[in-house]
Scaffold this motif. Structure first.
Motif, mmCIF file in Angstrom:
data_model
loop_
_atom_site.group_PDB
_atom_site.id
_atom_site.type_symbol
_atom_site.label_atom_id
_atom_site.label_comp_id
_atom_site.label_asym_id
_atom_site.label_seq_id
_atom_site.Cartn_x
_atom_site.Cartn_y
_atom_site.Cartn_z
ATOM 1 N N GLY A 115 0.698 -1.238 -0.082
ATOM 2 C CA GLY A 115 0.027 -0.114 -0.074
ATOM 3 C C GLY A 115 1.011 1.318 0.068
ATOM 4 O O GLY A 115 0.398 2.318 -0.075
ATOM 5 N N VAL A 116 2.075 1.166 -0.231
ATOM 6 C CA VAL A 116 3.063 2.277 -0.003
ATOM 7 C C VAL A 116 3.788 2.508 -1.589
ATOM 8 O O VAL A 116 4.339 1.497 -2.072
ATOM 9 C CB VAL A 116 4.020 2.434 0.894
ATOM 10 N N VAL A 117 3.591 3.713 -2.391
ATOM 11 C CA VAL A 117 4.134 3.764 -3.558
ATOM 12 C C VAL A 117 5.066 5.046 -3.295
ATOM 13 O O VAL A 117 4.185 6.157 -3.463
ATOM 14 C CB VAL A 117 3.224 3.843 -4.748
ATOM 15 N N GLU A 118 6.239 4.946 -3.059
ATOM 16 C CA GLU A 118 7.072 6.266 -2.825
ATOM 17 C C GLU A 118 8.342 5.957 -3.268
ATOM 18 O O GLU A 118 8.983 4.970 -2.994
ATOM 19 C CB GLU A 118 6.871 6.759 -1.611
ATOM 20 N N ALA A 119 9.406 7.183 -3.397
ATOM 21 C CA ALA A 119 10.650 7.062 -3.545
ATOM 22 C C ALA A 119 11.281 7.709 -2.290
ATOM 23 O O ALA A 119 10.671 8.691 -1.653
ATOM 24 C CB ALA A 119 11.206 7.589 -4.740
ATOM 25 N N GLY A 120 12.390 7.486 -1.988
ATOM 26 C CA GLY A 120 13.113 8.176 -0.744
ATOM 27 C C GLY A 120 13.112 7.396 0.517
ATOM 28 O O GLY A 120 13.980 8.077 1.383
ATOM 29 N N GLY A 121 12.441 6.274 0.303
ATOM 30 C CA GLY A 121 12.497 5.327 1.629
ATOM 31 C C GLY A 121 13.686 4.593 1.920
ATOM 32 O O GLY A 121 14.533 4.400 0.716
ATOM 33 N N THR A 122 13.950 3.972 2.914
ATOM 34 C CA THR A 122 15.360 3.188 3.106
ATOM 35 C C THR A 122 14.877 1.653 3.376
ATOM 36 O O THR A 122 14.059 1.405 4.530
ATOM 37 C CB THR A 122 16.053 3.930 4.149
ATOM 38 N N CYS A 123 15.436 0.748 2.937
ATOM 39 C CA CYS A 123 15.233 -0.811 3.314
ATOM 40 C C CYS A 123 16.269 -1.256 4.290
ATOM 41 O O CYS A 123 17.516 -0.867 3.894
ATOM 42 C CB CYS A 123 14.989 -1.549 1.988
ATOM 43 N N THR A 124 16.022 -1.874 4.937
ATOM 44 C CA THR A 124 17.303 -2.362 6.119
ATOM 45 C C THR A 124 16.937 -3.698 6.263
ATOM 46 O O THR A 124 15.897 -4.479 6.599
ATOM 47 C CB THR A 124 16.849 -1.873 7.573
#
Length: 221
Positions: free
Chosen positions: A150-159
């Motif tokens: 449900g989230v469509v975006e750029a700029g996030g970080t995966c860990t």
């Protein structure tokens, strides 16, 4: 009986003697009356004295600083009437002063009216799904991938976080948006990992959303 001429001549002489005696007594009676009046005046004048109970002096001026007692006539000292200075009147410092704790609290303030910082809204909870993980011998890494529902975006970080016992090793990578989700693909260098079973957790965080996946075991040779 007819009187003799000699007898009639003797009566006028007696009358003249009586009149002469009365005239001699008049000056003595007048002197006695004047002596009595003088003595009375002297006695009355002896009782008047200046500055007595009638409140006057010998010159007729009223005596200062005293008043006549109505019962005895004795002069009584008078006391000055005290005056009230307006500056000496103590007023209640609390009168008419509004209690800050009683006024209605405004939005963003506490009961005392002081400014209270508003908490900034944190990121919304996101559902992160770990779809695959494992050891990649070619790169010498433990790799994992998944997506954020449900989230469509750029700029996030995966860990990607690997834990074994009390040891934890973490790798990060930028997230990439796709048609309906945000995709994560992360690797952790195996040089810092010992052989054995590790627990892998995929996480995501941005200004708008944050969350973590369920755990999955990964075997490191």
């Amino acid at each position: 009986m007819p009187t003799s001429p000699a007898h009639r001549a003797g009566r006028p002489g007696a009358a003249r003697l009586g009149l002469l005696a009365a005239l001699l007594l008049l000056p003595a009676c007048g002197a006695a009356a004047e002596d009595g009046a003088g003595a009375g005046d002297g006695g009355a004048g002896a009782t008047a004295a200046p500055g007595t109970a009638d409140g006057s002096t010998a010159g007729g001026a009223p005596a200062t600083g005293t008043t006549a007692s109505p019962s005895t006539g004795t002069a009584v000292p008078t006391s000055p009437v005290p005056t009230v200075d307006d500056t000496d009147v103590v007023t209640d410092p609390g009168y008419g002063v509004e209690d800050p704790g009683e006024k209605d609290a405004e939005p963003g303030t506490d009961e005392a009216g002081t400014d209270e910082p508003e908490e900034e809204p944190g990121p919304a909870a996101a559902d992160v799904v770990l779809t695959w993980s494992g050891w990649d011998g070619a790169s010498g890494q433990v790799q994992a991938g998944g997506y954020v529902t449900g989230v469509v975006e750029a700029g996030g970080t995966c860990t990607l976080t690997l834990r074994s016992g009390g040891q934890a090793v973490t790798g990060t990578a930028p997230a990439e948006p796709d048609a309906s989700t945000t995709v994560c693909a992360v690797g952790v260098d195996g040089a810092g990992l010992g052989s054995g079973t590790w627990t892998a957790v995929l996480g995501y965080r941005s200004d708008a959303a944050a969350g973590s996946s369920d755990e999955r075991e990964v075997e490191v040779p």
